[in-house]
Design a protein around this motif. Sequence first.
Motif, short mmCIF file in Angstrom:
data_model
loop_
_atom_site.label_atom_id
_atom_site.label_comp_id
_atom_site.label_asym_id
_atom_site.label_seq_id
_atom_site.Cartn_x
_atom_site.Cartn_y
_atom_site.Cartn_z
N TYR A 33 -31.26 -26.36 -2.55
CA TYR A 33 -31.32 -26.47 -3.57
C TYR A 33 -33.03 -26.12 -3.72
O TYR A 33 -32.90 -24.87 -4.06
N LYS A 70 -31.77 -22.49 -4.32
CA LYS A 70 -31.58 -22.10 -5.56
C LYS A 70 -30.43 -22.26 -6.32
O LYS A 70 -30.08 -21.68 -7.52
N GLN A 104 -27.36 -23.63 -7.42
CA GLN A 104 -26.92 -24.75 -8.31
C GLN A 104 -25.13 -25.57 -8.35
O GLN A 104 -25.30 -26.63 -8.47
N LEU A 107 -26.84 -28.47 -6.90
CA LEU A 107 -27.44 -29.82 -8.11
C LEU A 107 -25.57 -30.05 -8.59
O LEU A 107 -25.40 -31.62 -8.80
N PHE A 160 -29.51 -32.03 -14.68
CA PHE A 160 -28.44 -31.00 -14.91
C PHE A 160 -27.18 -32.25 -14.74
O PHE A 160 -25.64 -32.34 -15.65
#
Length: 209
Positions: A159, A163, A165, A168, A206
């Motif tokens: 992540y 980045k 998601q 997450l 998250f």
Amino acid sequence: MPIRIGPKKSFRKRSGSFSYMGEPNLFQIFINRLNKLGVRYMVTGAVAAIVYGEPRLTHDIDLVIALKTEDIEKVLESFSPKEFYCPPQENINLEIKRASRGHFNIIHSETGFKADCYLMGQDELHHWGMLNRKEFIVEGEPIWVAPPEYVILRKLEYYKEGKSQKHLMDIANMLRVSSHQIDFPQLQDKIRSCSLEREWIEAKGFSGE
């Protein structure tokens, strides 16, 4: 076609804790051969996140493998060119010699299923994960899975790099389903040592914590 790993067939750790898994094709194709070879490995990535979290579709499996140069020939014999694509022996040998990020793919020709194989090298987290891997039983076959703390740490690293998601989401599912299996003090220590505090805060946010 990808296979679904979901709540169709049960699999259990020898300690007695239960999780669930669906069609075992990925495991039959790749893991059975590694078990017969006696090569140390652990399942990580998306499949490990599914083991500790929620079912979803996948047709790839990520493996950390403790492979030595003298093992290459028997691996290539087991994953024969009649059924699989494997890199040439000299390419695998070069990857084994890397201090970090050594990697090669094995692809099952009939289904297109792929195993991403990551070599141990000098990666301290790989070595820690291998020492603490968990044994599960699927259809009577042992499956060695990376510990949940390792899976979370790698997801936090991915992540941080990209980045995405989805990492997450995987962490959130793991925290919801398998928090009782996670050593949180040890996880916190490794998060600090890997400088992943900010990503951990985002992951917990998250998941609604």
